[in-house]
Design an enzyme around this catalytic site. Structure first.
Site, PDB file in Angstrom:
ATOM      1  N   GLY A  11     -25.262  46.510-109.239  1.00 58.14           N
ATOM      2  CA  GLY A  11     -26.577  46.627-109.892  1.00 58.14           C
ATOM      3  C   GLY A  11     -27.007  45.288-110.464  1.00 58.14           C
ATOM      4  O   GLY A  11     -26.191  44.558-111.027  1.00 58.14           O
ATOM      5  N   ARG A  72     -25.030  46.946-102.491  1.00 59.99           N
ATOM      6  CA  ARG A  72     -23.723  47.599-102.547  1.00 59.99           C
ATOM      7  C   ARG A  72     -23.237  47.668-101.108  1.00 59.99           C
ATOM      8  O   ARG A  72     -24.017  47.901-100.193  1.00 59.99           O
ATOM      9  CB  ARG A  72     -23.854  48.977-103.200  1.00 59.99           C
ATOM     10  CG  ARG A  72     -24.234  48.846-104.684  1.00 59.99           C
ATOM     11  CD  ARG A  72     -23.959  50.099-105.491  1.00 59.99           C
ATOM     12  NE  ARG A  72     -24.006  49.811-106.925  1.00 59.99           N
ATOM     13  CZ  ARG A  72     -25.068  50.027-107.708  1.00 59.99           C
ATOM     14  NH1 ARG A  72     -26.162  50.557-107.206  1.00 59.99           N
ATOM     15  NH2 ARG A  72     -25.023  49.739-108.986  1.00 59.99           N
ATOM     16  N   ASP A 103     -17.252  45.678-112.364  1.00 60.66           N
ATOM     17  CA  ASP A 103     -15.837  45.831-112.005  1.00 60.66           C
ATOM     18  C   ASP A 103     -15.619  46.053-110.511  1.00 60.66           C
ATOM     19  O   ASP A 103     -14.639  45.566-109.950  1.00 60.66           O
ATOM     20  CB  ASP A 103     -15.154  46.914-112.855  1.00 60.66           C
ATOM     21  CG  ASP A 103     -15.875  48.239-112.828  1.00 60.66           C
ATOM     22  OD1 ASP A 103     -16.967  48.322-112.219  1.00 60.66           O
ATOM     23  OD2 ASP A 103     -15.349  49.205-113.416  1.00 60.66           O
ATOM     24  N   THR A 125     -23.840  42.914-115.683  1.00 60.36           N
ATOM     25  CA  THR A 125     -24.195  44.333-115.652  1.00 60.36           C
ATOM     26  C   THR A 125     -24.799  44.709-116.998  1.00 60.36           C
ATOM     27  O   THR A 125     -24.328  44.224-118.036  1.00 60.36           O
ATOM     28  CB  THR A 125     -22.966  45.232-115.358  1.00 60.36           C
ATOM     29  OG1 THR A 125     -23.308  46.592-115.687  1.00 60.36           O
ATOM     30  CG2 THR A 125     -21.741  44.869-116.160  1.00 60.36           C
ATOM     31  N   ASP A 127     -24.469  47.478-118.330  1.00 60.47           N
ATOM     32  CA  ASP A 127     -23.677  48.573-118.929  1.00 60.47           C
ATOM     33  C   ASP A 127     -22.720  48.136-120.044  1.00 60.47           C
ATOM     34  O   ASP A 127     -22.285  48.957-120.833  1.00 60.47           O
ATOM     35  CB  ASP A 127     -22.852  49.282-117.836  1.00 60.47           C
ATOM     36  CG  ASP A 127     -23.713  49.909-116.759  1.00 60.47           C
ATOM     37  OD1 ASP A 127     -24.892  50.199-117.044  1.00 60.47           O
ATOM     38  OD2 ASP A 127     -23.224  50.116-115.637  1.00 60.47           O
ATOM     39  N   ASP A 129     -19.669  47.474-119.732  1.00 60.31           N
ATOM     40  CA  ASP A 129     -18.522  48.372-119.544  1.00 60.31           C
ATOM     41  C   ASP A 129     -17.252  47.638-119.111  1.00 60.31           C
ATOM     42  O   ASP A 129     -16.351  48.250-118.533  1.00 60.31           O
ATOM     43  CB  ASP A 129     -18.884  49.462-118.516  1.00 60.31           C
ATOM     44  CG  ASP A 129     -19.268  48.884-117.163  1.00 60.31           C
ATOM     45  OD1 ASP A 129     -19.473  47.655-117.053  1.00 60.31           O
ATOM     46  OD2 ASP A 129     -19.388  49.664-116.202  1.00 60.31           O
ATOM     47  N   ARG A 171     -23.724  54.243-117.117  1.00 64.91           N
ATOM     48  CA  ARG A 171     -22.654  54.914-116.348  1.00 64.91           C
ATOM     49  C   ARG A 171     -21.727  55.664-117.294  1.00 64.91           C
ATOM     50  O   ARG A 171     -22.190  56.474-118.068  1.00 64.91           O
ATOM     51  CB  ARG A 171     -21.855  53.905-115.545  1.00 64.91           C
ATOM     52  CG  ARG A 171     -22.373  53.724-114.145  1.00 64.91           C
ATOM     53  CD  ARG A 171     -21.430  52.793-113.413  1.00 64.91           C
ATOM     54  NE  ARG A 171     -22.164  51.921-112.548  1.00 64.91           N
ATOM     55  CZ  ARG A 171     -22.174  52.025-111.236  1.00 64.91           C
ATOM     56  NH1 ARG A 171     -21.469  52.944-110.635  1.00 64.91           N
ATOM     57  NH2 ARG A 171     -22.880  51.200-110.516  1.00 64.91           N
TER      58      ARG A 171
HETATM   59  P1  ADP Z   1     -20.423  46.835-109.889  1.00 63.94           P
HETATM   60  O1  ADP Z   1     -19.917  45.556-109.362  1.00 63.94           O
HETATM   61  O2  ADP Z   1     -21.671  46.674-110.707  1.00 63.94           O
HETATM   62  O3  ADP Z   1     -19.343  47.647-110.581  1.00 63.94           O
HETATM   63  P2  ADP Z   1     -20.172  48.608-107.606  1.00 63.94           P
HETATM   64  O4  ADP Z   1     -19.090  49.436-108.194  1.00 63.94           O
HETATM   65  O5  ADP Z   1     -21.254  49.310-106.862  1.00 63.94           O
HETATM   66  O6  ADP Z   1     -20.945  47.717-108.675  1.00 63.94           O
HETATM   67  O7  ADP Z   1     -19.473  47.553-106.649  1.00 63.94           O
HETATM   68  C1  ADP Z   1     -20.247  46.557-105.987  1.00 63.94           C
HETATM   69  C2  ADP Z   1     -19.621  46.237-104.666  1.00 63.94           C
HETATM   70  O8  ADP Z   1     -18.302  45.703-104.865  1.00 63.94           O
HETATM   71  C3  ADP Z   1     -19.392  47.432-103.740  1.00 63.94           C
HETATM   72  O9  ADP Z   1     -20.568  47.826-103.061  1.00 63.94           O
HETATM   73  C4  ADP Z   1     -18.360  46.859-102.795  1.00 63.94           C
HETATM   74  O10 ADP Z   1     -18.953  45.980-101.875  1.00 63.94           O
HETATM   75  C5  ADP Z   1     -17.476  46.043-103.746  1.00 63.94           C
HETATM   76  N1  ADP Z   1     -16.340  46.862-104.179  1.00 63.94           N
HETATM   77  C6  ADP Z   1     -16.334  47.857-105.083  1.00 63.94           C
HETATM   78  N2  ADP Z   1     -15.118  48.419-105.198  1.00 63.94           N
HETATM   79  C7  ADP Z   1     -14.308  47.765-104.316  1.00 63.94           C
HETATM   80  C8  ADP Z   1     -12.940  47.867-103.930  1.00 63.94           C
HETATM   81  N3  ADP Z   1     -12.126  48.784-104.472  1.00 63.94           N
HETATM   82  N4  ADP Z   1     -12.483  47.043-102.988  1.00 63.94           N
HETATM   83  C9  ADP Z   1     -13.272  46.107-102.423  1.00 63.94           C
HETATM   84  N5  ADP Z   1     -14.586  45.953-102.739  1.00 63.94           N
HETATM   85  C10 ADP Z   1     -15.102  46.749-103.652  1.00 63.94           C
HETATM   86  O1  F6P Z   2     -24.489  49.643-113.371  1.00 62.30           O
HETATM   87  C1  F6P Z   2     -25.830  49.494-113.715  1.00 62.30           C
HETATM   88  C2  F6P Z   2     -26.581  50.797-113.533  1.00 62.30           C
HETATM   89  O2  F6P Z   2     -27.935  50.570-113.892  1.00 62.30           O
HETATM   90  C3  F6P Z   2     -26.021  51.991-114.297  1.00 62.30           C
HETATM   91  O3  F6P Z   2     -26.355  51.969-115.650  1.00 62.30           O
HETATM   92  C4  F6P Z   2     -26.628  53.126-113.513  1.00 62.30           C
HETATM   93  O4  F6P Z   2     -25.828  54.299-113.628  1.00 62.30           O
HETATM   94  C5  F6P Z   2     -26.626  52.622-112.099  1.00 62.30           C
HETATM   95  O5  F6P Z   2     -26.539  51.205-112.173  1.00 62.30           O
HETATM   96  C6  F6P Z   2     -27.843  53.002-111.295  1.00 62.30           C
HETATM   97  O6  F6P Z   2     -27.651  52.540-110.018  1.00 62.30           O
HETATM   98  P1  F6P Z   2     -28.826  52.465-108.923  1.00 62.30           P
HETATM   99  O7  F6P Z   2     -29.702  51.306-109.276  1.00 62.30           O
HETATM  100  O8  F6P Z   2     -28.102  52.282-107.644  1.00 62.30           O
HETATM  101  O9  F6P Z   2     -29.588  53.759-109.024  1.00 62.30           O
END
Ligand code: ADP
Ligand code: F6P
Length: 320
Positions: A11, A72, A103, A125, A127, A129, A171
């Site tokens: 995000g 993503r 994360d 982010t 969040d 978090d 989240r």
């Molecule tokens: P954020 O980085 O904000 O936590 P996401 O959880 O959607 O957002 O993760 C972003 C991107 O990071 C995912 O779309 C993927 O490409 C990569 N990613 C997430 N988890 C993993 C994982 N366990 N192993 C490898 N890549 C990952």
């Molecule tokens: O991680 C940032 C965030 O805005 C969260 O607070 C929310 O749950 C999520 O992303 C929304 O994701 P998307 O933009 O894919 O709807």
């Protein structure tokens, strides 16, 4: 080390541009070449890399979103896909990758570092978090957006003597709700960290408030614990007080970054390059007690949630 690349992932968050600017300018100042990667890990896999110079990041410090776009990319969880990403980076002569995200993005960076690409993560982010850092880039701006919305809802809520339930993002983390609730003078703050949330206790508090002359009831609800509309229906039926729900949604992700987010992003971005230049890899950069720190990604991701129970208690006392 000669060349680094940078991407934003997951995000978006206000202040990501300020972080990109800080990394690019510090790297160039230090004699490194920089490549931007469009659309996170997805763009990396599509070879969306381009050379950046000092002017590539002109006039962006004040802009929300991310000039590099974000995405993503679920397939990045597969080893063979990451191997292809590492090969692409090597084909462009890239020695290290700076990943701005949350994360999930850090997990991708950590796994990529096992394939011969040095990686560094910057916390981007809204969040807040990530347990290893006191603040993430974007949190302060999102917070101010939420507080502005609460102020506006307070006006109409008071005029109509209603209950207003305001659902915020985060989240599974209640930081946006907690900090916005305390800054906005909310009567109740409901966060996912409250394992024992009791709708009837909330209704009793609302009725108590009404009987003691409260003109309105502002309730900040974190998205991680349930929906605002469902809760509003329950509250209205039980208390007999007109109740409205507002879901703030993606308004929280946009807007010009606050001064605080710009400073944070600039400090973190500069440190990321310093850490790379010292030869380290698989690290994340953060802020603790107003000091910029770096930490091993594995250790950072393993840290327990840092929900501020003292602040929650203060909010409860002040709202009575
Ligand atoms: P954020 O980085 O904000 O936590 P996401 O959880 O959607 O957002 O993760 C972003 C991107 O990071 C995912 O779309 C993927 O490409 C990569 N990613 C997430 N988890 C993993 C994982 N366990 N192993 C490898 N890549 C990952
Ligand atoms: O991680 C940032 C965030 O805005 C969260 O607070 C929310 O749950 C999520 O992303 C929304 O994701 P998307 O933009 O894919 O709807």
């Amino acid at each position: 080390m000669k060349k680094i690349a940078i991407l934003t992932s997951g995000g978006d968050a206000p202040g990501m541009n300020a972080a990109i600017r800080a990394v690019v300018r510090t790297a160039i100042y230090s004699g490194l070449e920089v490549m931007g990667v469009q659309r996170g890990y997805s763009g990396l896999l599509n070879g969306e890399l381009f050379a950046m110079d000092k002017t590539s990041v002109s006039d962006i410090i004040q802009r929300g979103g991310t000039i590099l776009r974000t995405a993503r990319c679920p397939e990045f969880k597969k080893e063979e896909v990451r191997q292809r990403a590492a090969k692409i980076l090597k084909a462009y002569g890239v020695d290290a990758l700076v990943v701005i995200g949350g994360d999930g993005s850090f997990m991708g960076a950590k796994l990529l570092s096992k394939l011969g690409i040095k990686t560094i993560g910057l916390p981007g982010t809204i969040d807040n978090d990530l347990a290893y850092t006191d603040f993430t880039i974007g949190f302060d701006t999102a917070l101010n957006t939420v507080v502005d919305a609460i102020n506006k809802i307070r006006d109409t809520s008071t005029s109509h003597e209603r209950v207003s339930i305001i659902e915020v993002m985060g989240r599974d983390c209640g930081d946006i709700a907690l900090h916005a609730g305390i800054s906005g003078g909310a009567e109740s703050i409901i966060v996912p960290e409250m394992k024992d949330f009791d709708k009837d206790a909330l209704c009793r508090t609302i009725l108590d408030g009404k009987n003691h002359g409260k003109m309105h009831n502002l309730i900040i609800l974190s998205e991680g614990i349930g929906g605002a509309f469902e809760l509003a229906k329950y509250v209205e039926e039980l208390t007999g007080i007109e109740t409205r729900a507002t879901v703030l949604g993606h308004i929280q992700r946009g807007g010009s970054p606050s001064a605080s987010d710009r400073v944070l992003a600039s400090r973190l971005g500069a440190k990321a390059v310093e850490v790379l230049l010292s030869g380290e890899t698989s690290k994340v950069i953060g802020i603790r007690d107003n000091k910029i720190i770096d930490q091993d990604i594995d250790e950072a991701l393993a840290m327990e949630s840092k929900f501020d129970e003292d602040l929650y208690r203060v909010a409860e006392i002040l709202s009575r």
